[in-house]
Design an enzyme around this catalytic site. Structure first.
Site, mmCIF file in Angstrom:
data_model
loop_
_atom_site.group_PDB
_atom_site.id
_atom_site.type_symbol
_atom_site.label_atom_id
_atom_site.label_comp_id
_atom_site.label_asym_id
_atom_site.label_seq_id
_atom_site.Cartn_x
_atom_site.Cartn_y
_atom_site.Cartn_z
ATOM 1 N N GLU A 1 -3.597 73.908 94.471
ATOM 2 C CA GLU A 1 -3.444 73.614 93.046
ATOM 3 C C GLU A 1 -4.704 72.976 92.461
ATOM 4 O OE1 GLU A 1 0.223 71.383 92.983
ATOM 5 O OE2 GLU A 1 1.396 73.147 93.550
ATOM 6 N N LYS B 1 2.783 66.475 82.185
ATOM 7 C CA LYS B 1 3.213 67.681 81.472
ATOM 8 C C LYS B 1 3.166 67.431 79.952
ATOM 9 C CE LYS B 1 6.117 69.237 85.330
ATOM 10 N NZ LYS B 1 7.504 69.527 85.783
ATOM 11 N N ASN C 1 10.602 66.725 82.605
ATOM 12 C CA ASN C 1 10.483 65.653 83.617
ATOM 13 C C ASN C 1 9.063 65.078 83.758
ATOM 14 O OD1 ASN C 1 9.346 67.745 85.047
ATOM 15 N ND2 ASN C 1 10.932 67.819 86.632
ATOM 16 N N HIS D 1 4.080 66.510 87.217
ATOM 17 C CA HIS D 1 4.105 67.398 88.389
ATOM 18 C C HIS D 1 3.344 66.742 89.533
ATOM 19 C CE1 HIS D 1 3.439 70.887 90.995
ATOM 20 N NE2 HIS D 1 2.185 70.461 91.083
ATOM 21 N N PHE E 1 15.163 80.018 85.017
ATOM 22 C CA PHE E 1 14.501 79.079 84.096
ATOM 23 C C PHE E 1 12.987 79.302 84.009
ATOM 24 C CE2 PHE E 1 14.893 76.843 88.221
ATOM 25 C CZ PHE E 1 13.577 76.537 88.485
ATOM 26 N N THR F 1 13.391 65.765 91.148
ATOM 27 C CA THR F 1 13.147 66.753 90.085
ATOM 28 C C THR F 1 14.020 66.484 88.866
ATOM 29 O OG1 THR F 1 12.610 68.370 91.796
ATOM 30 C CG2 THR F 1 13.093 69.237 89.609
HETATM 31 P P1 DAT Z 1 9.335 69.562 91.341
HETATM 32 O O1 DAT Z 1 8.620 69.547 90.011
HETATM 33 O O2 DAT Z 1 10.143 68.292 91.543
HETATM 34 O O3 DAT Z 1 8.424 69.879 92.487
HETATM 35 P P2 DAT Z 1 10.322 72.268 91.562
HETATM 36 O O4 DAT Z 1 9.029 72.618 92.198
HETATM 37 O O5 DAT Z 1 11.585 72.675 92.272
HETATM 38 O O6 DAT Z 1 10.432 70.711 91.267
HETATM 39 O O7 DAT Z 1 10.379 72.903 90.106
HETATM 40 C C1 DAT Z 1 9.234 72.902 89.289
HETATM 41 C C2 DAT Z 1 9.659 72.553 87.887
HETATM 42 O O8 DAT Z 1 10.535 73.573 87.408
HETATM 43 C C3 DAT Z 1 10.437 71.255 87.753
HETATM 44 O O9 DAT Z 1 9.614 70.134 87.691
HETATM 45 C C4 DAT Z 1 11.180 71.491 86.487
HETATM 46 C C5 DAT Z 1 11.498 72.978 86.552
HETATM 47 N N1 DAT Z 1 12.837 73.201 87.128
HETATM 48 C C6 DAT Z 1 13.195 73.146 88.422
HETATM 49 N N2 DAT Z 1 14.504 73.376 88.579
HETATM 50 C C7 DAT Z 1 14.991 73.616 87.344
HETATM 51 C C8 DAT Z 1 16.264 73.922 86.806
HETATM 52 N N3 DAT Z 1 17.315 74.044 87.612
HETATM 53 N N4 DAT Z 1 16.392 74.082 85.470
HETATM 54 C C9 DAT Z 1 15.315 73.957 84.666
HETATM 55 N N5 DAT Z 1 14.074 73.663 85.083
HETATM 56 C C10 DAT Z 1 13.911 73.500 86.401
HETATM 57 MG MG MG Z 2 7.404 71.631 92.983
#
Ligand code: DAT
Ligand code: MG
Length: 230
Positions: A207, A90, A193, A196, A138, A172
């Protein structure tokens, strides 16, 4: 029977699949790939479970004797397990100079890198990529973050690569990610974080089709393949 070297993975099932009709962006859809994979596997008749097959011309087999046989169920099982995942450094990972470190984790694990590019993501693509999160509060911040600078897009292939990459990446929320994982070692906040990874084989294909165009993926064999998988 002598079968000294059968390369695992599916550089060939992939090229077989990619030989089909391509979508707008050069990749087959999930449904197309799954259908072709099913057709490919169902072409093995039980009577030929221990035989030479023209379908296996692409499989490298070295033999001591002139006649070669391989045990097909073993080969079919290994092809069945091969997956593709979309990994992306990212914008924070790029800005913080972590690109090499992150690529290195997947390289060292032994997965096959099929696609790699530095890319400025447009808003529409970010929204499509994260469409399942559209209702989340978010979401706008997430789209701003992903489009705030260049990302590094990667396609990786391997047996069990989707789940394994998720383990390498970690939870995450980086504060909950285990030490030794990318997020556990290199990040502190969910909104930053650094990386991805696709969450299922179907999303891996979806994707990769979304982020890579025709001609951007490379079909190749790792020289180390026979040292990674018996
Ligand atoms: P991951 O990236 O671990 O697959 P995800 O698909 O649930 O997690 O979410 C995609 C991205 O969205 C994640 O990397 C960061 C952001 N995100 C997820 N939950 C969030 C939150 N509660 N507050 C802010 N950003 C968030
Ligand atoms: Mg995800």
């Amino acid at each position: 029977m002598e079968a000294l070297a059968v390369y695992g993975g599916s550089p060939n099932i992939s090229s077989h699949l990619h030989g089909g009709r391509l979508e707008r962006n050069g990749s087959l859809s999930c449904a197309q790939k799954l259908s072709l994979r099913t057709q490919y596997l169902s072409s093995f008749h039980p009577s030929s479970l221990l035989s030479c097959s023209p379908l296996l011309n692409h499989v490298k087999i070295r033999t001591k004797k002139s006649k070669t046989h391989i045990f097909l169920p073993h080969l079919v099982a290994s092809m069945e397990d091969v997956e593709e995942t979309y990994i992306m450094v990212k914008p924070d990972g790029v800005q913080r100079g972590l690109v090499g470190e992150i690529i290195s984790r997947f390289e060292k694990k032994g997965f096959l890198l099929k696609g790699l590019k530095l890319f400025q993501c447009p808003k529409e693509l970010a929204e499509e990529h994260y469409k399942d999160l559209k209702a989340k509060s978010f979401f706008p911040k997430l789209i701003n973050y992903i489009t705030s600078g260049p990302v590094v897009c990667m396609a990786w292939e391997g047996v069990g690569v989707v789940a394994s990459a998720r383990k390498l990446i970690g939870a995450t929320n980086p504060l909950q990610a285990e030490p030794g994982t990318i997020r556990g070692d290199l990040a502190v906040q969910t909104g930053r974080n650094v990386v991805h990874g696709s969450d299922s084989p179907e999303n891996g294909m979806r994707e990769i089709a979304l982020w890579f165009k025709e001609g951007e993926l490379c079909q190749w064999k790792q020289a180390q393949a026979s040292w990674l998988r018996e």
